[in-house]
Design an enzyme around this catalytic site. Sequence first.
Site, PDB file in Angstrom:
ATOM      1  N   TYR A 102       4.216   6.176  10.419  1.00  0.00           N
ATOM      2  CA  TYR A 102       3.195   5.092  10.203  1.00  0.00           C
ATOM      3  C   TYR A 102       4.062   3.969   9.430  1.00  0.00           C
ATOM      4  O   TYR A 102       3.789   2.888   9.786  1.00  0.00           O
ATOM      5  CB  TYR A 102       2.248   5.470   9.279  1.00  0.00           C
ATOM      6  CG  TYR A 102       1.043   4.422   9.016  1.00  0.00           C
ATOM      7  CD1 TYR A 102       0.034   4.534  10.158  1.00  0.00           C
ATOM      8  CD2 TYR A 102       1.223   3.623   8.316  1.00  0.00           C
ATOM      9  CE1 TYR A 102      -0.851   3.288   9.910  1.00  0.00           C
ATOM     10  CE2 TYR A 102       0.101   2.543   8.025  1.00  0.00           C
ATOM     11  CZ  TYR A 102      -0.640   2.598   8.837  1.00  0.00           C
ATOM     12  OH  TYR A 102      -1.824   1.502   8.783  1.00  0.00           O
ATOM     13  N   LYS A 131       1.290  -0.619  15.264  1.00  0.00           N
ATOM     14  CA  LYS A 131       2.687  -0.667  15.483  1.00  0.00           C
ATOM     15  C   LYS A 131       3.062  -2.003  16.327  1.00  0.00           C
ATOM     16  O   LYS A 131       4.120  -2.113  16.461  1.00  0.00           O
ATOM     17  CB  LYS A 131       2.907   0.462  16.680  1.00  0.00           C
ATOM     18  CG  LYS A 131       3.451   1.730  15.588  1.00  0.00           C
ATOM     19  CD  LYS A 131       4.689   2.062  14.794  1.00  0.00           C
ATOM     20  CE  LYS A 131       4.658   2.939  13.893  1.00  0.00           C
ATOM     21  NZ  LYS A 131       4.532   2.500  12.607  1.00  0.00           N
ATOM     22  N   TYR A 168      -8.840   5.281   8.052  1.00  0.00           N
ATOM     23  CA  TYR A 168      -9.024   5.470   9.490  1.00  0.00           C
ATOM     24  C   TYR A 168      -9.848   6.620   9.525  1.00  0.00           C
ATOM     25  O   TYR A 168      -9.884   7.377   9.223  1.00  0.00           O
ATOM     26  CB  TYR A 168      -7.808   5.699  10.044  1.00  0.00           C
ATOM     27  CG  TYR A 168      -6.707   4.730  10.375  1.00  0.00           C
ATOM     28  CD1 TYR A 168      -5.818   4.447   9.070  1.00  0.00           C
ATOM     29  CD2 TYR A 168      -6.551   4.278  11.290  1.00  0.00           C
ATOM     30  CE1 TYR A 168      -4.872   3.342   9.213  1.00  0.00           C
ATOM     31  CE2 TYR A 168      -5.295   3.249  11.542  1.00  0.00           C
ATOM     32  CZ  TYR A 168      -4.742   2.641  10.302  1.00  0.00           C
ATOM     33  OH  TYR A 168      -3.811   1.869  10.612  1.00  0.00           O
ATOM     34  N   HIS A 218       0.878  -1.042  -0.038  1.00  0.00           N
ATOM     35  CA  HIS A 218      -0.038  -0.070  -0.008  1.00  0.00           C
ATOM     36  C   HIS A 218       0.667   1.333  -0.062  1.00  0.00           C
ATOM     37  O   HIS A 218       1.856   1.453   0.772  1.00  0.00           O
ATOM     38  CB  HIS A 218      -1.002   0.015   1.276  1.00  0.00           C
ATOM     39  CG  HIS A 218      -2.135  -0.854   1.075  1.00  0.00           C
ATOM     40  ND1 HIS A 218      -3.206  -0.825   1.870  1.00  0.00           N
ATOM     41  CD2 HIS A 218      -2.342  -1.933  -0.017  1.00  0.00           C
ATOM     42  CE1 HIS A 218      -3.974  -1.745   1.519  1.00  0.00           C
ATOM     43  NE2 HIS A 218      -3.530  -2.431   0.537  1.00  0.00           N
ATOM     44  N   PRO A 250      -3.936  -0.244  19.085  1.00  0.00           N
ATOM     45  CA  PRO A 250      -3.614  -0.584  17.777  1.00  0.00           C
ATOM     46  C   PRO A 250      -3.690   0.527  16.738  1.00  0.00           C
ATOM     47  O   PRO A 250      -3.542   0.311  15.529  1.00  0.00           O
ATOM     48  CB  PRO A 250      -4.711  -1.751  17.507  1.00  0.00           C
ATOM     49  CG  PRO A 250      -5.693  -1.437  18.704  1.00  0.00           C
ATOM     50  CD  PRO A 250      -5.070  -0.640  19.659  1.00  0.00           C
TER      51      PRO A 250
HETATM   52  P1  FAD Z   1       1.887 -12.477  21.496  1.00  0.00           P
HETATM   53  O1  FAD Z   1       1.417 -12.250  20.118  1.00  0.00           O
HETATM   54  O2  FAD Z   1       0.969 -12.086  22.545  1.00  0.00           O
HETATM   55  O3  FAD Z   1       2.487 -13.861  21.691  1.00  0.00           O
HETATM   56  C1  FAD Z   1       2.947 -14.270  22.924  1.00  0.00           C
HETATM   57  C2  FAD Z   1       2.795 -15.847  23.095  1.00  0.00           C
HETATM   58  O4  FAD Z   1       3.277 -16.218  24.406  1.00  0.00           O
HETATM   59  C3  FAD Z   1       1.455 -16.429  22.961  1.00  0.00           C
HETATM   60  O5  FAD Z   1       1.489 -17.322  21.855  1.00  0.00           O
HETATM   61  C4  FAD Z   1       0.885 -16.815  24.191  1.00  0.00           C
HETATM   62  O6  FAD Z   1      -0.003 -17.834  24.353  1.00  0.00           O
HETATM   63  C5  FAD Z   1       2.349 -17.369  24.894  1.00  0.00           C
HETATM   64  N1  FAD Z   1       2.466 -17.312  26.259  1.00  0.00           N
HETATM   65  C6  FAD Z   1       1.718 -16.227  27.178  1.00  0.00           C
HETATM   66  N2  FAD Z   1       2.081 -16.733  28.661  1.00  0.00           N
HETATM   67  C7  FAD Z   1       2.710 -17.883  28.423  1.00  0.00           C
HETATM   68  C8  FAD Z   1       3.285 -18.672  29.459  1.00  0.00           C
HETATM   69  N3  FAD Z   1       3.190 -18.285  30.644  1.00  0.00           N
HETATM   70  N4  FAD Z   1       4.081 -19.618  29.081  1.00  0.00           N
HETATM   71  C9  FAD Z   1       4.506 -19.814  27.584  1.00  0.00           C
HETATM   72  N5  FAD Z   1       3.901 -19.292  26.732  1.00  0.00           N
HETATM   73  C10 FAD Z   1       3.133 -18.070  27.004  1.00  0.00           C
HETATM   74  N6  FAD Z   1      -1.823  -4.883  16.850  1.00  0.00           N
HETATM   75  C11 FAD Z   1      -2.130  -4.300  15.552  1.00  0.00           C
HETATM   76  O7  FAD Z   1      -0.952  -3.544  15.049  1.00  0.00           O
HETATM   77  N7  FAD Z   1      -3.045  -4.281  15.241  1.00  0.00           N
HETATM   78  C12 FAD Z   1      -4.283  -4.810  15.577  1.00  0.00           C
HETATM   79  O8  FAD Z   1      -5.316  -4.935  15.132  1.00  0.00           O
HETATM   80  C13 FAD Z   1      -4.114  -5.638  16.898  1.00  0.00           C
HETATM   81  N8  FAD Z   1      -5.069  -6.255  17.700  1.00  0.00           N
HETATM   82  C14 FAD Z   1      -4.527  -7.201  18.423  1.00  0.00           C
HETATM   83  C15 FAD Z   1      -5.751  -7.852  19.372  1.00  0.00           C
HETATM   84  C16 FAD Z   1      -5.399  -8.314  20.422  1.00  0.00           C
HETATM   85  C17 FAD Z   1      -6.841  -9.188  21.293  1.00  0.00           C
HETATM   86  C18 FAD Z   1      -4.186  -8.407  20.997  1.00  0.00           C
HETATM   87  C19 FAD Z   1      -3.806  -9.051  22.447  1.00  0.00           C
HETATM   88  C20 FAD Z   1      -3.384  -7.785  20.207  1.00  0.00           C
HETATM   89  C21 FAD Z   1      -3.439  -6.866  19.208  1.00  0.00           C
HETATM   90  N9  FAD Z   1      -2.440  -6.329  18.312  1.00  0.00           N
HETATM   91  C22 FAD Z   1      -2.818  -5.613  17.373  1.00  0.00           C
HETATM   92  C23 FAD Z   1      -1.105  -6.233  18.853  1.00  0.00           C
HETATM   93  C24 FAD Z   1      -0.328  -7.416  18.215  1.00  0.00           C
HETATM   94  O9  FAD Z   1      -1.015  -8.509  17.868  1.00  0.00           O
HETATM   95  C25 FAD Z   1       0.898  -7.695  19.038  1.00  0.00           C
HETATM   96  O10 FAD Z   1       1.765  -6.451  19.490  1.00  0.00           O
HETATM   97  C26 FAD Z   1       1.850  -9.028  18.613  1.00  0.00           C
HETATM   98  O11 FAD Z   1       1.056  -9.982  18.816  1.00  0.00           O
HETATM   99  C27 FAD Z   1       2.861  -9.126  19.710  1.00  0.00           C
HETATM  100  O12 FAD Z   1       3.707 -10.267  19.430  1.00  0.00           O
HETATM  101  P2  FAD Z   1       4.150 -10.996  20.741  1.00  0.00           P
HETATM  102  O13 FAD Z   1       4.895 -12.483  20.099  1.00  0.00           O
HETATM  103  O14 FAD Z   1       5.089 -10.177  21.421  1.00  0.00           O
HETATM  104  O15 FAD Z   1       3.178 -11.354  21.723  1.00  0.00           O
HETATM  105  C1  DHB Z   2      -5.384  -3.527  11.277  1.00  0.00           C
HETATM  106  C2  DHB Z   2      -5.121  -3.217  12.373  1.00  0.00           C
HETATM  107  C3  DHB Z   2      -4.735  -2.125  12.910  1.00  0.00           C
HETATM  108  O1  DHB Z   2      -4.572  -2.170  14.137  1.00  0.00           O
HETATM  109  C4  DHB Z   2      -4.309  -1.160  11.996  1.00  0.00           C
HETATM  110  O2  DHB Z   2      -3.838  -0.055  12.555  1.00  0.00           O
HETATM  111  C5  DHB Z   2      -4.491  -1.409  10.818  1.00  0.00           C
HETATM  112  C6  DHB Z   2      -4.993  -2.656  10.119  1.00  0.00           C
HETATM  113  C7  DHB Z   2      -5.889  -4.779  10.712  1.00  0.00           C
HETATM  114  O3  DHB Z   2      -6.254  -5.647  11.477  1.00  0.00           O
HETATM  115  O4  DHB Z   2      -5.795  -5.028   9.435  1.00  0.00           O
END
Ligand code: FAD
Ligand code: DHB
Length: 389
Positions: A384, A296, A200, A72, A292
């Site tokens: 962004y 980021k 947005y 994009h 979100p």
């Molecule tokens: P996570 O993806 O949370 O992975 C952590 C892993 O550790 C998980 O698989 C979990 O099961 C595991 N874990 C937890 N506790 C333990 C334990 N005690 N022992 C072993 N394993 C464990 N970001 C955006 O930019 N846009 C979005 O729309 C967006 N939507 C989101 C919606 C939700 C509900 C959430 C929670 C986050 C969202 N985010 C979004 C943020 C983005 O998804 C996260 O920043 C990203 O997943 C971070 O990756 P991570 O690997 O650090 O953490």
């Molecule tokens: C999506 C999520 C976001 O938080 C964002 O800023 C843009 C796109 C998505 O899930 O597609």
Amino acid sequence: MRTKVAIIGAGPAGLLLGRLLDRAGVETVILERRSQEYVLGRIRAGVLEQGTVELLEKAGVSERLHADGLVHDGVELCFDGERHRFNFRELIGRTVTVYGQTEVTRDLMQARDASGATTIYRAENVSLHDFDGDRPTVRYVKDGIEHELACDFIAGCDGYHGASRASVPEGSIRTFERVYPFGWLGLLVDRPPVAEELIYAHHERGFALCSMRSHTRSRYYVQVPANEKVEEWSDDRFWDELRRRVDAETADNLVTGPSIEKSIAPLRSFVAEPLRFGRLFLAGDAAHIVPPTGAKGLNLAASDVGALAEALIEYYAERSSAGIDGYSARVLSRIWKAERFSWWMTSILHTFPDTDAFSRRIQRAEFDYLRSSDAAARSLAENYTGLPI
Ligand code: FAD
Ligand code: DHB
């Protein structure tokens, strides 16, 4: 069992770190609390910065991303029905790639499985020990049997609710937090996206976002109160609310259909400092949360583990601890930039319970400033599409 780096969590942070280290010959074991299917079932982020794409290339998992990801050139902001396009490519020569977190996770899992590296899913009661000394260990229960994993380092990539940050003594860590009084209700649908780029939208009734996963699958969000229940939102109610918050053309062009996923995510800003405690490092959502709005979360997780992988590879190749000593300060500087941007995007685009007439005019003025000032638009584009580390 013994390994060099024990990684807690098989989200994008843990899997990408594992892949970057494995490719450099640094052995890892990943311990994940959930099943592989559960991790893959979570619908989350969708926008990848150029730096994240480059890290996935370095990790050797970019084939499908380049084939299926949508590049994009910009995004649109919509304020009370008036839309304005920000062309990042024209403004600063950068773009973003729309490719779902689920797909990133799937690509990383497949590469790890093919490499033969160990991942233990459904690892229960994970606990971290002795990371302040030379011989850290991680204990866990698998199929009712207790195991101990000895390692050189522990990478806490286990998200906001994980065990890693919680094992740090209270006096050694400082946290900064803001909880927002609303969440995002997200809906996934197998219908073509309403527009070519993301929209947005700010509206008095609340924020809305039109996003996508492919040319045939769309992702939409509407701001809802923090305590809202997803069961109270039929698909029809969702579509009606979304239409009211976007401009007339978007509302008319919206192709609706039955949802294939619907869930509410709370909004929070959070940072822990520092991110190193002896032989334990925190990365990704274990270290910080952003609302979100700035897209980021996933990108920050990737840049954290990119820096951590570099530091650990340097440690093993050169027996130098300069990289691991500098990890925390290096990534925190980028984290706070992303926190600022995500907080700002959230504050201009959402309706807060205390948003009065003055606050609305200020939000409107922010939008008008972005539309009229090249410098402001370039700053939006820079933030962004990626932040300097
Ligand atoms: P996570 O993806 O949370 O992975 C952590 C892993 O550790 C998980 O698989 C979990 O099961 C595991 N874990 C937890 N506790 C333990 C334990 N005690 N022992 C072993 N394993 C464990 N970001 C955006 O930019 N846009 C979005 O729309 C967006 N939507 C989101 C919606 C939700 C509900 C959430 C929670 C986050 C969202 N985010 C979004 C943020 C983005 O998804 C996260 O920043 C990203 O997943 C971070 O990756 P991570 O690997 O650090 O953490
Ligand atoms: C999506 C999520 C976001 O938080 C964002 O800023 C843009 C796109 C998505 O899930 O597609």
